[in-house]
Design a protein around this motif. Structure first.
Motif, PDB file in Angstrom:
ATOM      1  N   LYS A   1       0.826  -1.206   0.000  1.00  0.00           N
ATOM      2  CA  LYS A   1       0.000   0.000   0.000  1.00  0.00           C
ATOM      3  C   LYS A   1       0.859   1.254   0.000  1.00  0.00           C
ATOM      4  CE  LYS A   1      -3.731   2.150   2.589  1.00  0.00           C
ATOM      5  NZ  LYS A   1      -4.418   2.148   3.878  1.00  0.00           N
ATOM      6  N   ASP A   2       1.972   1.201   0.728  1.00  0.00           N
ATOM      7  CA  ASP A   2       2.840   2.381   0.803  1.00  0.00           C
ATOM      8  C   ASP A   2       4.214   1.978   1.327  1.00  0.00           C
ATOM      9  OD1 ASP A   2       3.495   5.013   0.519  1.00  0.00           O
ATOM     10  OD2 ASP A   2       2.493   5.709   2.333  1.00  0.00           O
ATOM     11  N   VAL A   3       5.229   2.703   0.887  1.00  0.00           N
ATOM     12  CA  VAL A   3       6.581   2.540   1.439  1.00  0.00           C
ATOM     13  C   VAL A   3       7.094   3.927   1.768  1.00  0.00           C
ATOM     14  CG1 VAL A   3       8.908   1.647   1.066  1.00  0.00           C
ATOM     15  CG2 VAL A   3       6.986   0.561  -0.099  1.00  0.00           C
ATOM     16  N   LYS A   4       7.482   4.126   3.028  1.00  0.00           N
ATOM     17  CA  LYS A   4       8.020   5.427   3.422  1.00  0.00           C
ATOM     18  C   LYS A   4       9.442   5.257   3.912  1.00  0.00           C
ATOM     19  CE  LYS A   4       3.561   6.973   5.139  1.00  0.00           C
ATOM     20  NZ  LYS A   4       2.754   6.671   6.312  1.00  0.00           N
ATOM     21  N   ILE A   5      10.309   6.205   3.514  1.00  0.00           N
ATOM     22  CA  ILE A   5      11.659   6.196   4.072  1.00  0.00           C
ATOM     23  C   ILE A   5      11.841   7.464   4.886  1.00  0.00           C
ATOM     24  CG2 ILE A   5      12.621   4.764   2.235  1.00  0.00           C
ATOM     25  CD1 ILE A   5      13.845   7.322   1.050  1.00  0.00           C
ATOM     26  N   GLY A   6      12.764   7.413   5.832  1.00  0.00           N
ATOM     27  CA  GLY A   6      13.002   8.569   6.677  1.00  0.00           C
ATOM     28  C   GLY A   6      14.298   8.420   7.448  1.00  0.00           C
ATOM     29  N   SER A   7      14.515   9.323   8.397  1.00  0.00           N
ATOM     30  CA  SER A   7      15.723   9.298   9.222  1.00  0.00           C
ATOM     31  C   SER A   7      15.333   9.473  10.678  1.00  0.00           C
ATOM     32  CB  SER A   7      16.681  10.415   8.814  1.00  0.00           C
ATOM     33  OG  SER A   7      17.131  10.229   7.503  1.00  0.00           O
ATOM     34  N   GLU A   8      16.160   8.919  11.552  1.00  0.00           N
ATOM     35  CA  GLU A   8      15.912   9.035  12.983  1.00  0.00           C
ATOM     36  C   GLU A   8      17.244   9.226  13.681  1.00  0.00           C
ATOM     37  OE1 GLU A   8      14.000   5.770  15.320  1.00  0.00           O
ATOM     38  OE2 GLU A   8      12.372   6.185  13.928  1.00  0.00           O
ATOM     39  N   GLU A   9      17.238  10.023  14.747  1.00  0.00           N
ATOM     40  CA  GLU A   9      18.466  10.182  15.516  1.00  0.00           C
ATOM     41  C   GLU A   9      18.463   9.177  16.671  1.00  0.00           C
ATOM     42  OE1 GLU A   9      19.571  13.984  17.394  1.00  0.00           O
ATOM     43  OE2 GLU A   9      20.648  14.370  15.531  1.00  0.00           O
ATOM     44  N   ILE A  10      19.531   8.393  16.743  1.00  0.00           N
ATOM     45  CA  ILE A  10      19.608   7.445  17.861  1.00  0.00           C
ATOM     46  C   ILE A  10      20.904   7.693  18.625  1.00  0.00           C
ATOM     47  CG2 ILE A  10      18.278   5.634  16.705  1.00  0.00           C
ATOM     48  CD1 ILE A  10      21.089   4.218  16.321  1.00  0.00           C
ATOM     49  N   VAL A  11      20.993   7.195  19.849  1.00  0.00           N
ATOM     50  CA  VAL A  11      22.228   7.265  20.626  1.00  0.00           C
ATOM     51  C   VAL A  11      22.820   5.866  20.638  1.00  0.00           C
ATOM     52  CG1 VAL A  11      23.229   7.779  22.872  1.00  0.00           C
ATOM     53  CG2 VAL A  11      21.282   9.111  22.040  1.00  0.00           C
ATOM     54  N   ASP A  12      24.036   5.715  20.096  1.00  0.00           N
ATOM     55  CA  ASP A  12      24.606   4.372  20.000  1.00  0.00           C
ATOM     56  C   ASP A  12      25.263   3.952  21.327  1.00  0.00           C
ATOM     57  OD1 ASP A  12      27.080   5.579  20.082  1.00  0.00           O
ATOM     58  OD2 ASP A  12      27.509   5.312  17.963  1.00  0.00           O
ATOM     59  N   GLU A  13      25.835   2.731  21.343  1.00  0.00           N
ATOM     60  CA  GLU A  13      26.381   2.165  22.582  1.00  0.00           C
ATOM     61  C   GLU A  13      27.413   3.087  23.235  1.00  0.00           C
ATOM     62  OE1 GLU A  13      27.170  -0.054  19.619  1.00  0.00           O
ATOM     63  OE2 GLU A  13      24.989  -0.260  19.618  1.00  0.00           O
ATOM     64  N   SER A  14      28.169   3.810  22.426  1.00  0.00           N
ATOM     65  CA  SER A  14      29.220   4.666  22.980  1.00  0.00           C
ATOM     66  C   SER A  14      28.672   6.045  23.380  1.00  0.00           C
ATOM     67  CB  SER A  14      30.363   4.813  21.971  1.00  0.00           C
ATOM     68  OG  SER A  14      29.863   5.328  20.760  1.00  0.00           O
ATOM     69  N   GLY A  15      27.355   6.207  23.330  1.00  0.00           N
ATOM     70  CA  GLY A  15      26.755   7.458  23.785  1.00  0.00           C
ATOM     71  C   GLY A  15      26.730   8.569  22.747  1.00  0.00           C
ATOM     72  N   ARG A  16      27.172   8.246  21.521  1.00  0.00           N
ATOM     73  CA  ARG A  16      27.177   9.275  20.479  1.00  0.00           C
ATOM     74  C   ARG A  16      25.870   9.307  19.717  1.00  0.00           C
ATOM     75  NH1 ARG A  16      32.899   8.324  17.668  1.00  0.00           N
ATOM     76  NH2 ARG A  16      32.238   6.251  18.307  1.00  0.00           N
ATOM     77  N   LYS A  17      25.442  10.510  19.326  1.00  0.00           N
ATOM     78  CA  LYS A  17      24.254  10.641  18.489  1.00  0.00           C
ATOM     79  C   LYS A  17      24.593  10.247  17.067  1.00  0.00           C
ATOM     80  CE  LYS A  17      21.416  14.174  20.704  1.00  0.00           C
ATOM     81  NZ  LYS A  17      20.950  15.575  20.616  1.00  0.00           N
ATOM     82  N   ARG A  18      23.680   9.535  16.451  1.00  0.00           N
ATOM     83  CA  ARG A  18      23.917   9.062  15.107  1.00  0.00           C
ATOM     84  C   ARG A  18      22.583   9.093  14.358  1.00  0.00           C
ATOM     85  NH1 ARG A  18      24.968   4.100  12.855  1.00  0.00           N
ATOM     86  NH2 ARG A  18      24.048   2.993  14.603  1.00  0.00           N
ATOM     87  N   THR A  19      22.628   9.431  13.066  1.00  0.00           N
ATOM     88  CA  THR A  19      21.403   9.422  12.275  1.00  0.00           C
ATOM     89  C   THR A  19      21.308   8.109  11.520  1.00  0.00           C
ATOM     90  OG1 THR A  19      21.560  11.812  12.038  1.00  0.00           O
ATOM     91  CG2 THR A  19      20.095  10.673  10.532  1.00  0.00           C
TER      92      THR A  19
END
Lengths: 100, 100
Positions: free
Chosen positions: B65-83
């Protein structure tokens, strides 16, 4: 090789992602109204990363016009038929109405 | 954890793909009209594989029916922000008009 490769398409392969990011930017700078990013199998993640990186870091006015998923039959190195998933992401310049 | 997880969604993780294929089939068998397959980063390929496998091998009447792509900011194991890139694939039972 089975599917035609239009002039405004970028096929994602084994290279480092920024090669594909630059290829997309170049096609738009050469006048393309939309660019198709294609990938198969494990390169699908890289296709989405390429589209998102272009859209968020370099050409923030682009829109995701369409995303299609599908399957393709390929013959692998050992000669066996295998089905792989495919993705096609269409990035486009915004139409006059959408911008502003 | 940031995005709400509706009852008809399957979040793709580290398990073997058939776990997710079965989760999608189960939701439809329990009456869902559509099922959302979600993934981030490297799991995006597995999300597309899951959707394609369900559609081609087990429930051939389903439509994308639909496919959406996007981005999210997460904090990885080392505590750094990553998209990270994200994908959302919506599979649906065909409407009365489309079937037949």
């Amino acid at each position: 090789m089975a599917t035609p490769h239009p002039a405004n398409a970028v096929l994602i392969g084994k290279k480092e992602i920024n090669n594909y990011v630059l290829a997309v930017i170049r096609l738009f700078s050469e006048g393309a109204e939309e660019v198709i990013i294609r990938a198969r199998g494990k390169n699908i993640c890289k296709a989405v990363d390429t589209a998102e990186r272009v859209r968020h870091m370099y050409m923030k006015n682009l829109v995701v016009k369409d995303v299609k998923i599908g399957s393709e039959e390929i013959v692998d190195e050992s000669g066996r038929k295998r089905t792989v998933s495919t993705i096609e992401i269409i990035l486009a310049k915004p139409s006059e109405e959408e911008s502003g």
